[in-house]
Motif scaffolding. Structure first.
Motif, PDB file in Angstrom:
ATOM      1  N   ARG A   2       0.839  -1.191   0.000  1.00 59.28           N
ATOM      2  CA  ARG A   2       0.000   0.000   0.000  1.00 59.28           C
ATOM      3  C   ARG A   2       0.876   1.242   0.000  1.00 59.28           C
ATOM      4  NH1 ARG A   2      -3.735  -0.522   5.066  1.00 59.28           N
ATOM      5  NH2 ARG A   2      -4.117   1.657   4.451  1.00 59.28           N
ATOM      6  N   HIS A   5       2.371   2.177   3.308  1.00 56.73           N
ATOM      7  CA  HIS A   5       3.437   1.297   3.782  1.00 56.73           C
ATOM      8  C   HIS A   5       4.713   1.481   2.958  1.00 56.73           C
ATOM      9  CE1 HIS A   5       0.079  -1.362   5.576  1.00 56.73           C
ATOM     10  NE2 HIS A   5       0.578  -0.548   6.491  1.00 56.73           N
ATOM     11  N   TYR A 233       4.074  -8.094   4.821  1.00 64.55           N
ATOM     12  CA  TYR A 233       4.477  -8.343   3.436  1.00 64.55           C
ATOM     13  C   TYR A 233       5.642  -9.324   3.389  1.00 64.55           C
ATOM     14  CZ  TYR A 233       1.801  -4.059   2.652  1.00 64.55           C
ATOM     15  OH  TYR A 233       0.802  -3.115   2.624  1.00 64.55           O
TER      16      TYR A 233
END
Length: 318
Positions: A2, A5, A233
């Motif tokens: 995102r 992030h 992630y």
């Protein structure tokens, strides 16, 4: 990732990169071993009372605390105090990824693949160029001390991988409790009690600011945010951002400290960063953070500390 992030990952790399400039400024206020001891003291307190009990065995906390906190940061701070430029330190320290791979091969029996071997060779060529460049203009001993710091970082990365902490922030805070007394003892022995007392008595807002930045910014925030990203992630998505650490380190040193980067220095940077990319990104972790297991990090940046599934710093991050 995102956008928010992605921005956070870039911010962490920037914090770790600028940290080398802050260390340089802090060394004008503190002797190196005392500065390192105070950095971990401020990072550990009061955070140690807020993060809960340790989530890995004490042998790993003590081992990483000695290798990373006492050896790596002690040598780095002494090397910079002896004349190693902040920007070059942020670059040279990334060779920890090569040391991590070598220690993992010797201790864990991990056989590096062809791409990793090529990457290590390219990175070592970059270090060779940087050594030639620094030897022509700066103290070789200081350069060697930073290389030794990178080697100790490699050892701490492998220990972190073996520990596989499930919570990077909890682990880093407890690791920060270990180096305080050893570094204070070494400071008393080699720097003398009077030097430390003079530094504390003469503490001003600038010195206090550097201490807060390296402790809460680079250590607590940096490793905590890096660990948060690695829990959300894959390491292969997060790790490439750690390669921005020397970019921010060298550029901020040039802008804020007026450090000059020669053409040979930029060539060394390209080779070293490219080699580290080949060495670490195949099994990404992060050149500045400590490495928890499948859920958290390792690049201070303890860089490639999550080579099993997580990584600095480091950068550390520095």
């Amino acid at each position: 990732m995102r956008p928010a992030h992605t921005a956070l990952a870039v911010l962490v790399a920037a914090v770790w990169g600028v940290n080398f400039v802050v260390i340089e400024v802090g060394l004008d206020h503190f002797p190196p071993l005392l500065f390192s001891a105070l950095r971990f003291l401020v990072a550990a307190l009061p955070a140690v009372f807020l993060v809960g009990r340790p989530k890995v065995a004490w042998k790993w906390i003590v081992g990483v605390g000695l290798a990373l906190g006492v050896a790596k940061f002690g040598l780095l701070f002494i090397g910079m105090d002896q004349g190693m430029p902040a920007g070059l330190s942020s670059l040279v320290l990334q060779i920890q990824a090569v040391f991590t791979a070598l220690v993992a091969a010797a201790v864990l029996g991990e056989r590096p693949g062809r791409h990793r071997v090529v990457g290590m060779a390219v990175a070592l060529c970059g270090i060779g160029l940087a050594a030639v460049n620094e030897g022509a203009s700066g103290p070789v001993l200081a350069f060697a001390l930073v290389i030794a710091a990178a080697a100790c970082w490699g050892v701490s990365n492998v220990l972190t991988r073996r520990a596989a902490p499930p919570d990077a922030l909890n682990f880093m805070v407890w690791v920060s409790t270990v180096p305080v007394l050893p570094l204070l003892g070494l400071s008393l022995l080699f720097e003398g009690p009077q030097t430390g007392l003079d530094a504390v008595r003469g503490l001003d807002w600038s010195g206090l600011g550097t201490l807060v930045y390296v402790a809460w910014g680079a250590t607590v925030f940096g490793f905590g945010a890096w660990g948060h990203l690695l829990r959300r992630y894959p390491a292969s998505s997060v790790a490439p951002f750690s390669l921005l650490v020397p970019v921010f380190g060298m550029s901020s040193a040039a802008l804020l400290l007026g450090e000059d980067v020669t053409a040979l220095g930029w060539a060394a940077a390209v080779l070293l960063v490219g080699g580290i990319a080949l060495t670490s990104l195949s099994r990404a972790g992060g050149p500045g953070a400590p490495a928890p297991a499948p859920a958290a990090p390792a690049v201070q940046p303890p860089q490639d500390a999550s080579a099993s599934r997580t990584p600095s710093s480091a950068t550390s991050a520095g």
